[in-house]
Design a protein around this motif. Structure first.
Motif, PDB file in Angstrom:
ATOM      1  N   PRO A 131      10.270  -1.523   6.549  1.00 40.68           N
ATOM      2  CA  PRO A 131       8.800  -1.537   6.712  1.00 40.68           C
ATOM      3  C   PRO A 131       8.045  -1.029   5.476  1.00 40.68           C
ATOM      4  N   TYR A 132       8.237  -1.719   4.382  1.00 39.00           N
ATOM      5  CA  TYR A 132       7.538  -1.337   3.148  1.00 39.00           C
ATOM      6  C   TYR A 132       6.783  -2.555   2.595  1.00 39.00           C
ATOM      7  N   PRO A 133       5.629  -2.845   3.183  1.00 40.78           N
ATOM      8  CA  PRO A 133       4.909  -4.080   2.816  1.00 40.78           C
ATOM      9  C   PRO A 133       4.447  -4.131   1.367  1.00 40.78           C
ATOM     10  N   TRP A 134       4.216  -2.954   0.749  1.00 41.99           N
ATOM     11  CA  TRP A 134       3.759  -2.983  -0.651  1.00 41.99           C
ATOM     12  C   TRP A 134       4.865  -3.491  -1.561  1.00 41.99           C
ATOM     13  N   LEU A 135       6.109  -3.073  -1.250  1.00 44.15           N
ATOM     14  CA  LEU A 135       7.213  -3.565  -2.092  1.00 44.15           C
ATOM     15  C   LEU A 135       7.492  -5.050  -1.813  1.00 44.15           C
ATOM     16  N   THR A 136       7.504  -5.432  -0.542  1.00 42.07           N
ATOM     17  CA  THR A 136       7.820  -6.843  -0.259  1.00 42.07           C
ATOM     18  C   THR A 136       6.741  -7.770  -0.853  1.00 42.07           C
ATOM     19  N   SER A 137       5.472  -7.319  -0.825  1.00 48.70           N
ATOM     20  CA  SER A 137       4.409  -8.142  -1.452  1.00 48.70           C
ATOM     21  C   SER A 137       4.644  -8.257  -2.953  1.00 48.70           C
ATOM     22  N   THR A 138       5.059  -7.132  -3.548  1.00 47.81           N
ATOM     23  CA  THR A 138       5.300  -7.140  -4.996  1.00 47.81           C
ATOM     24  C   THR A 138       6.470  -8.067  -5.334  1.00 47.81           C
ATOM     25  N   LEU A 139       7.523  -7.984  -4.501  1.00 52.12           N
ATOM     26  CA  LEU A 139       8.700  -8.821  -4.778  1.00 52.12           C
ATOM     27  C   LEU A 139       8.372 -10.305  -4.684  1.00 52.12           C
ATOM     28  N   SER A 140       7.528 -10.672  -3.721  1.00 55.64           N
ATOM     29  CA  SER A 140       7.226 -12.114  -3.600  1.00 55.64           C
ATOM     30  C   SER A 140       6.465 -12.603  -4.823  1.00 55.64           C
ATOM     31  N   LEU A 141       5.594 -11.752  -5.374  1.00 60.00           N
ATOM     32  CA  LEU A 141       4.869 -12.151  -6.595  1.00 60.00           C
ATOM     33  C   LEU A 141       5.821 -12.158  -7.793  1.00 60.00           C
ATOM     34  N   ALA A 142       6.739 -11.169  -7.816  1.00 59.26           N
ATOM     35  CA  ALA A 142       7.660 -11.064  -8.959  1.00 59.26           C
ATOM     36  C   ALA A 142       8.590 -12.266  -9.019  1.00 59.26           C
ATOM     37  N   VAL A 143       9.123 -12.651  -7.858  1.00 60.35           N
ATOM     38  CA  VAL A 143      10.054 -13.790  -7.846  1.00 60.35           C
ATOM     39  C   VAL A 143       9.318 -15.072  -8.252  1.00 60.35           C
ATOM     40  N   GLY A 144       8.110 -15.252  -7.729  1.00 58.46           N
ATOM     41  CA  GLY A 144       7.318 -16.435  -8.094  1.00 58.46           C
ATOM     42  C   GLY A 144       7.031 -16.473  -9.587  1.00 58.46           C
ATOM     43  N   SER A 145       6.671 -15.318 -10.141  1.00 59.70           N
ATOM     44  CA  SER A 145       6.368 -15.261 -11.578  1.00 59.70           C
ATOM     45  C   SER A 145       7.614 -15.602 -12.391  1.00 59.70           C
ATOM     46  N   LEU A 146       8.745 -15.046 -11.950  1.00 56.73           N
ATOM     47  CA  LEU A 146       9.999 -15.295 -12.667  1.00 56.73           C
ATOM     48  C   LEU A 146      10.355 -16.788 -12.630  1.00 56.73           C
ATOM     49  N   ILE A 147      10.238 -17.379 -11.448  1.00 62.11           N
ATOM     50  CA  ILE A 147      10.550 -18.816 -11.310  1.00 62.11           C
ATOM     51  C   ILE A 147       9.718 -19.620 -12.315  1.00 62.11           C
ATOM     52  N   MET A 148       8.425 -19.298 -12.406  1.00 62.40           N
ATOM     53  CA  MET A 148       7.549 -20.082 -13.276  1.00 62.40           C
ATOM     54  C   MET A 148       7.820 -19.808 -14.758  1.00 62.40           C
ATOM     55  N   LEU A 149       8.081 -18.544 -15.095  1.00 62.55           N
ATOM     56  CA  LEU A 149       8.361 -18.232 -16.504  1.00 62.55           C
ATOM     57  C   LEU A 149       9.621 -18.971 -16.974  1.00 62.55           C
ATOM     58  N   VAL A 150      10.649 -18.964 -16.091  1.00 65.98           N
ATOM     59  CA  VAL A 150      11.886 -19.671 -16.448  1.00 65.98           C
ATOM     60  C   VAL A 150      11.609 -21.180 -16.547  1.00 65.98           C
ATOM     61  N   SER A 151      10.818 -21.719 -15.621  1.00 65.63           N
ATOM     62  CA  SER A 151      10.504 -23.165 -15.662  1.00 65.63           C
ATOM     63  C   SER A 151       9.787 -23.531 -16.951  1.00 65.63           C
ATOM     64  N   PHE A 295       0.101   0.062  -8.046  1.00 69.26           N
ATOM     65  CA  PHE A 295      -0.367   0.520  -6.735  1.00 69.26           C
ATOM     66  C   PHE A 295       0.799   0.636  -5.747  1.00 69.26           C
ATOM     67  N   ALA A 296       1.724  -0.332  -5.819  1.00 70.36           N
ATOM     68  CA  ALA A 296       2.881  -0.305  -4.909  1.00 70.36           C
ATOM     69  C   ALA A 296       3.715   0.952  -5.169  1.00 70.36           C
ATOM     70  N   ILE A 297       3.872   1.292  -6.464  1.00 66.53           N
ATOM     71  CA  ILE A 297       4.644   2.496  -6.813  1.00 66.53           C
ATOM     72  C   ILE A 297       3.920   3.739  -6.293  1.00 66.53           C
ATOM     73  N   ALA A 298       2.591   3.744  -6.451  1.00 63.34           N
ATOM     74  CA  ALA A 298       1.825   4.919  -6.018  1.00 63.34           C
ATOM     75  C   ALA A 298       1.826   5.072  -4.491  1.00 63.34           C
ATOM     76  N   VAL A 299       1.711   3.958  -3.765  1.00 64.09           N
ATOM     77  CA  VAL A 299       1.596   4.059  -2.295  1.00 64.09           C
ATOM     78  C   VAL A 299       2.964   4.301  -1.645  1.00 64.09           C
ATOM     79  N   GLU A 300       3.993   3.575  -2.069  1.00 65.39           N
ATOM     80  CA  GLU A 300       5.313   3.736  -1.436  1.00 65.39           C
ATOM     81  C   GLU A 300       6.278   4.446  -2.392  1.00 65.39           C
ATOM     82  N   GLY A 301       6.603   3.800  -3.476  1.00 65.74           N
ATOM     83  CA  GLY A 301       7.409   4.484  -4.504  1.00 65.74           C
ATOM     84  C   GLY A 301       8.902   4.298  -4.364  1.00 65.74           C
ATOM     85  N   PRO A 302       9.634   4.430  -5.481  1.00 68.06           N
ATOM     86  CA  PRO A 302      11.081   4.160  -5.528  1.00 68.06           C
ATOM     87  C   PRO A 302      11.915   4.997  -4.558  1.00 68.06           C
ATOM     88  N   GLN A 303      11.511   6.229  -4.308  1.00 68.40           N
ATOM     89  CA  GLN A 303      12.332   7.072  -3.421  1.00 68.40           C
ATOM     90  C   GLN A 303      12.374   6.504  -2.007  1.00 68.40           C
TER      91      GLN A 303
END
Ligand code: 3PG
Length: 396
Positions: A131-151, A295-303
């Protein structure tokens, strides 16, 4: 009539073809003006009742009706910003092109809805386990960005030609996109997917209210009337929701508001820009990722993430990692396809498509997650969705 053609570098004003501001004689529908001596059309027949805006003309030279010479035209009434049905007599080749375009749009819609349903299912599976929506939102943007950069780097897709102005005008769109995305994900982490989407079907109400009170736009009475079932239906669905949660409700409401602003900024920022829908969404993802990460790091964070990840993997096995990958990839794909279809259709057709998409998401989520639904709750959802459909009709 507003029309302009371009032949090589030398512009030819469309008024040389037909220029009829106010015709003294009534124009019969589908009647063709007599051939004009200046152009001597050979097989090029243009019959019109409404004023035309010719978007672009390829090889506007000898005016033969070869496929490659076809005029890519969109008809606009002088006071409208979206294409209207023109009385252009279609040649066989054009009719085929039109049919192919319809098939293409149909495919885009089917893909968009299908990808969206899959995204919503995996997204909810991930959020149930982690239940960490800030990280999952970040991951969906990160994967999309990566897909496009590689393309772009591998030249699978052409990289967009952008400048500082482009990124500047994209910034407010990206802020709104980021807020709307996180808010919807937070909502889905707290309530049923179906409930989030029922509330999200109220987006047109936000659009009208923001346009009316912040931008001073006015709408025909039927548009305002269509808001009654939207607001009433959403309210009924909310008060009868068995697993109501205020954070979940507010997340969906904030997402609605943010996406209305995203659309407004997007319309303003993209005027006259030549970036395809696919690349526009790719740039939006990259910028949103940059905005969201701190913001995701500040709200939830790696720990918190590390502890939550460990628990999720221990409870669900390696499947959990696949769910995360699937929600991220499908998030990017459905958004990319939706932006690609925006290239082909009017905003109005898009909003009707979006309403239909919500129905498929609501129904499939209720079936897959076995969401308990009371009849009165379903009635509220149905009224809200019907209201959204009526709104689309009233805006025509
Ligand atoms: C998101 O995570 O951005 C939302 O699920 C988006 O919802 P929508 O594209 O259906 O409005």
């Amino acid at each position: 009539m507003i029309s302009s053609f371009t032949q090589s570098a030398k512009p030819i004003n469309g008024s040389h073809v037909v220029h009829r501001r106010s015709s003294p004689a009534p124009i019969r529908p589908f009647s063709c003006p007599p051939p004009l001596p200046a152009l001597k059309p050979q097989g090029f027949v243009l019959c019109m009742k409404n004023a035309l805006h010719i978007s672009s003309v390829s090889n506007f030279g000898p005016l033969r009706t070869r496929k490659s010479d076809l005029v890519t035209r969109k008809a606009y009434e002088a006071d409208r910003s979206h294409p209207i049905e023109s009385n252009v007599e279609l040649t066989v080749a054009e009719a085929r092109t039109e049919a192919a375009k319809k098939v293409k749009i149909g495919l885009y819609f089917a893909l968009w809805w299908g990808l969206n349903v899959v995204f919503n299912i995996y997204n909810k599976k991930v959020l149930n386990a982690f239940p960490y929506p800030w990280l999952t939102s970040t991951l969906s943007l990160a994967v999309g960005s990566l897909i496009m950069l590689v393309s772009w780097m591998t030249r699978i897709a052409d990289a967009p030609n952008t400048d500082f102005e482009f990124w500047k005008s994209l910034f407010p769109v990206a802020v709104a996109h980021t807020i709307g995305h996180v808010a919807a994900t937070v909502s889905m982490s707290k309530v049923a997917v179906s409930f989030t989407h029922i509330i999200k079907s109220g987006e047109p109400a936000f659009s009208v209210l923001v346009s009316r009170f912040l931008l001073g736009e006015t709408f025909p009475v039927p548009v305002y009337l269509s808001l009654l079932p939207i607001i009433g239906g959403c309210a009924l669905a909310a008060v009868t929701e068995l697993n109501f949660n205020m954070t979940g409700f507010m997340g969906a409401m904030i997402s609605n508001l943010a996406f209305v602003f995203r659309n407004i900024f997007s319309k303003k920022g993209m005027k006259g820009k030549a970036v395809s829908g696919m690349n526009y969404y790719a740039c939006l993802s990259i910028l949103s990722l940059l905005i969201l990460t701190p913001f995701a790091i500040a709200v939830e964070g790696p720990q918190m993430w590390a502890a939550g990840w460990k628990t999720a993997v221990s409870q669900n096995g390696p499947n959990f990692v696949w769910w995360v990958a699937a929600q991220s990839v499908f998030y990017h794909l459905y958004n990319q396809v939706s932006y690609m279809s925006l290239d082909e259709i009017s905003p109005l057709t898009f909003s009707i498509g979006n309403t239909m998409k919500r129905i498929s998401v609501i129904v499939s989520a209720i079936i897959i997650f076995r969401t308990p639904v009371q009849p009165v709750n379903a009635l509220g959802a149905a009224i809200a969705v019907l209201g959204t459909f009526l709104y689309s009709q009233a805006k025509q």
